[in-house]
Design a protein around this motif. Structure first.
Motif, PDB file in Angstrom:
ATOM      1  N   VAL A  83       0.849  -1.190   0.000  1.00 25.32           N
ATOM      2  CA  VAL A  83       0.000   0.000   0.000  1.00 25.32           C
ATOM      3  C   VAL A  83       0.884   1.240   0.000  1.00 25.32           C
ATOM      4  O   VAL A  83       2.097   1.158   0.255  1.00 25.32           O
ATOM      5  CB  VAL A  83      -0.955   0.037   1.224  1.00 25.32           C
ATOM      6  N   SER A  84       0.292   2.390  -0.274  1.00 25.47           N
ATOM      7  CA  SER A  84       1.040   3.645  -0.242  1.00 25.47           C
ATOM      8  C   SER A  84       1.383   4.020   1.192  1.00 25.47           C
ATOM      9  O   SER A  84       0.494   4.114   2.051  1.00 25.47           O
ATOM     10  CB  SER A  84       0.216   4.768  -0.882  1.00 25.47           C
ATOM     11  N   GLY A  85       2.655   4.229   1.445  1.00 22.53           N
ATOM     12  CA  GLY A  85       3.063   4.609   2.794  1.00 22.53           C
ATOM     13  C   GLY A  85       2.587   5.986   3.194  1.00 22.53           C
ATOM     14  O   GLY A  85       2.228   6.232   4.350  1.00 22.53           O
ATOM     15  N   ARG A  86       2.556   6.919   2.249  1.00 23.67           N
ATOM     16  CA  ARG A  86       2.168   8.294   2.559  1.00 23.67           C
ATOM     17  C   ARG A  86       0.692   8.394   2.902  1.00 23.67           C
ATOM     18  O   ARG A  86       0.297   9.194   3.758  1.00 23.67           O
ATOM     19  CB  ARG A  86       2.501   9.200   1.368  1.00 23.67           C
ATOM     20  N   THR A  87      -0.155   7.592   2.269  1.00 29.58           N
ATOM     21  CA  THR A  87      -1.606   7.696   2.478  1.00 29.58           C
ATOM     22  C   THR A  87      -2.172   6.508   3.248  1.00 29.58           C
ATOM     23  O   THR A  87      -3.392   6.302   3.247  1.00 29.58           O
ATOM     24  CB  THR A  87      -2.325   7.823   1.117  1.00 29.58           C
ATOM     25  N   MET A  88      -1.341   5.731   3.907  1.00 27.21           N
ATOM     26  CA  MET A  88      -1.801   4.547   4.635  1.00 27.21           C
ATOM     27  C   MET A  88      -2.879   4.927   5.652  1.00 27.21           C
ATOM     28  O   MET A  88      -2.723   5.883   6.410  1.00 27.21           O
ATOM     29  CB  MET A  88      -0.614   3.876   5.321  1.00 27.21           C
ATOM     30  N   SER A  89      -3.958   4.146   5.663  1.00 29.67           N
ATOM     31  CA  SER A  89      -5.116   4.465   6.502  1.00 29.67           C
ATOM     32  C   SER A  89      -5.444   3.301   7.431  1.00 29.67           C
ATOM     33  O   SER A  89      -4.965   2.172   7.236  1.00 29.67           O
ATOM     34  CB  SER A  89      -6.319   4.750   5.609  1.00 29.67           C
ATOM     35  N   ASP A  92      -6.968  -5.493   8.966  1.00 29.49           N
ATOM     36  CA  ASP A  92      -6.879  -6.950   9.052  1.00 29.49           C
ATOM     37  C   ASP A  92      -5.447  -7.464   8.968  1.00 29.49           C
ATOM     38  O   ASP A  92      -5.215  -8.661   8.760  1.00 29.49           O
ATOM     39  CB  ASP A  92      -7.730  -7.606   7.958  1.00 29.49           C
ATOM     40  N   ALA A  93      -4.471  -6.586   9.156  1.00 24.45           N
ATOM     41  CA  ALA A  93      -3.063  -6.988   9.069  1.00 24.45           C
ATOM     42  C   ALA A  93      -2.571  -7.586  10.388  1.00 24.45           C
ATOM     43  O   ALA A  93      -3.001  -7.187  11.475  1.00 24.45           O
ATOM     44  CB  ALA A  93      -2.199  -5.785   8.705  1.00 24.45           C
ATOM     45  N   ASP A  94      -1.669  -8.528  10.277  1.00 24.91           N
ATOM     46  CA  ASP A  94      -0.986  -9.077  11.454  1.00 24.91           C
ATOM     47  C   ASP A  94       0.361  -8.390  11.668  1.00 24.91           C
ATOM     48  O   ASP A  94       0.840  -8.269  12.795  1.00 24.91           O
ATOM     49  CB  ASP A  94      -0.755 -10.580  11.263  1.00 24.91           C
ATOM     50  N   VAL A  95       0.960  -7.964  10.563  1.00 21.88           N
ATOM     51  CA  VAL A  95       2.277  -7.321  10.590  1.00 21.88           C
ATOM     52  C   VAL A  95       2.207  -6.062   9.732  1.00 21.88           C
ATOM     53  O   VAL A  95       1.606  -6.068   8.652  1.00 21.88           O
ATOM     54  CB  VAL A  95       3.374  -8.267  10.043  1.00 21.88           C
ATOM     55  N   LEU A  96       2.838  -4.998  10.221  1.00 22.16           N
ATOM     56  CA  LEU A  96       2.883  -3.742   9.477  1.00 22.16           C
ATOM     57  C   LEU A  96       4.345  -3.335   9.271  1.00 22.16           C
ATOM     58  O   LEU A  96       5.113  -3.269  10.230  1.00 22.16           O
ATOM     59  CB  LEU A  96       2.154  -2.633  10.238  1.00 22.16           C
ATOM     60  N   LEU A  97       4.699  -3.076   8.009  1.00 18.99           N
ATOM     61  CA  LEU A  97       6.050  -2.655   7.663  1.00 18.99           C
ATOM     62  C   LEU A  97       5.983  -1.284   7.011  1.00 18.99           C
ATOM     63  O   LEU A  97       5.276  -1.102   6.020  1.00 18.99           O
ATOM     64  CB  LEU A  97       6.706  -3.664   6.707  1.00 18.99           C
ATOM     65  N   VAL A  98       6.734  -0.304   7.550  1.00 20.43           N
ATOM     66  CA  VAL A  98       6.619   1.076   7.081  1.00 20.43           C
ATOM     67  C   VAL A  98       7.993   1.691   6.842  1.00 20.43           C
ATOM     68  O   VAL A  98       9.027   1.107   7.173  1.00 20.43           O
ATOM     69  CB  VAL A  98       5.848   1.944   8.103  1.00 20.43           C
TER      70      VAL A  98
END
Length: 384
Positions: A25-31, A37-43
């Motif tokens: 997904v877009s990092g700048r517009t992440m909502s 529903d994510a288990d892991v988030l990478l930014v």
């Protein structure tokens, strides 16, 4: 397991494809909807990770493939038992090489036969600043270190620190601090009108740390006055909607890409892969080196006729010449005001492949030991 990740993190599938499903997904517009529903988030640094983003989601681990954490609400993650890892030092060498290339341009502008005649003040002596200091010392530069938090905690005499004013008296001043506002030693607008007034036209100010460390409005005013210093900025206030008035006044401007070598990016991904594997109790089987492609330029050669400074300058710029990024940024900022933020982000998203000096083999035929030592200090591979 669902892994939601900034689309600009390199080699996501290569590292994480067998850990879970990867959704870009877009990092700048992440909502919140993107991560619910994510288990892991990478930014990366463009995403604010806090209660507003994560409350009500399934996320149990957050990784940022960056050295900084000022975009992460660490307290909230800890209160909610969410695992976290950053990638400290992942792009340190990339930033060091950025500064070295800027220094080579500045020495050329000053018509210096030996660039190590320049004194360098380093403000912020963490992973990046510390590595820069070590490299410069090996190259023969006189270096002064300014890091008030470290100086206050120092329990031995192994490192001598100076105050900010003494660092600002050097020929070149390079900033590598985190952005802090509420700490004992805040760095927000650390450089304002008073500090800028101390600098002269015989000096160069480099900021590749955090844009808000320098008061950009005060910088604009100072650069309009007599005896103004040269300034090289890679980071800016109000990114991605930077002030073109600042860009128009600085000597060199780049779009927050000092740490954007391929090696630095991939190492950041690798470090978060390792941290997530440990968090999940999985074996660590992958390394960054197995994914790095062959560089476009693999070898250069110098003979005994080579001038030492010229040879170093040519080799450095064969790997990276910041003037190319400066030209791209200045051209991009001619766009209408409401488009500049998107274009700035685009320069970073679509950044061309840049390899570090370690990817380049330097063949030296009959050259001096001094030149050999300089190439080694920078990190080139040598063939003698």
């Amino acid at each position: 397991m669902l892994i939601v990740a900034d689309e600009n993190i390199p080699l996501l599938e290569a590292f994480f494809g067998d850990v879970g499903e990867v959704r870009r997904v877009s990092g700048r517009t992440m909502s919140p909807e993107d991560v619910h529903d994510a288990d892991v988030l990478l930014v990366r640094s463009v995403t604010r990770v806090n209660r507003e983003l994560l409350e009500g989601s399934r996320v149990r681990f957050v990784g940022t493939t960056t050295i900084g954490t000022d975009h992460i609400d660490l307290g909230w993650l800890d209160d909610n038992a969410i695992g976290f890892s950053a990638a400290p030092g992942c792009n340190a060498n990339s930033v060091v090489e950025y500064v070295l290339s800027v220094l080579s341009l500045y020495a050329e502008r000053r018509v210096l036969a030996d660039w190590s005649q320049l004194t360098v003040g380093i403000v912020g002596v963490g992973n990046v600043g510390g590595e820069l200091a070590e490299t410069l010392v090996r190259l023969g530069f006189s270096v002064k270190l300014c890091d008030p938090p470290r100086a206050a905690q120092q329990s031995d005499d192994s490192t001598t620190f100076v105050d900010l004013d003494e660092a600002l008296a050097c020929d070149v001043v390079s900033f590598h601090t985190p952005l802090t506002r509420d700490s004992a030693f805040p760095t927000y607008h650390l450089v304002g009108e008073r500090e800028l007034a101390m600098l002269t036209s015989e000096q160069l100010l480099i900021n590749s740390g955090r844009g808000e460390v320098i008061d950009n409005a005060a910088l604009c005013k100072r650069l309009d006055r007599d005896n103004a210093p040269l300034v090289a900025l890679d980071v800016w206030e109000q990114e991605p909607r930077i002030n073109p008035d600042v860009l128009n006044r600085v000597w060199l401007g780049t779009p927050h890409i000092a740490g954007y070598s391929l090696e630095g990016k991939v190492q950041g991904t690798e470090m978060i892969y390792q941290a997530l594997s440990r968090f999940l109790g999985l074996p660590i089987r992958k390394k960054a080196g197995q994914f790095l492609p062959e560089p476009a330029l693999s070898k250069v050669s110098f003979t005994s006729a080579a001038d030492e400074c010229a040879a170093i300058r040519m080799a450095l710029r064969a790997c990276y010449d910041p003037r190319q990024d400066d030209a791209r940024l200045r051209h991009a900022m001619k766009a209408p005001a409401d488009e500049r933020g998107v274009i700035f982000d685009g320069l970073r998203r679509d950044y061309p492949v840049r390899r570090e000096c370690s990817s380049l083999k330097v063949q030296l035929k009959g050259t001096s030991k001094s030149l050999q030592d300089s190439f080694r200090a920078i990190g080139f591979k040598l063939k003698i």
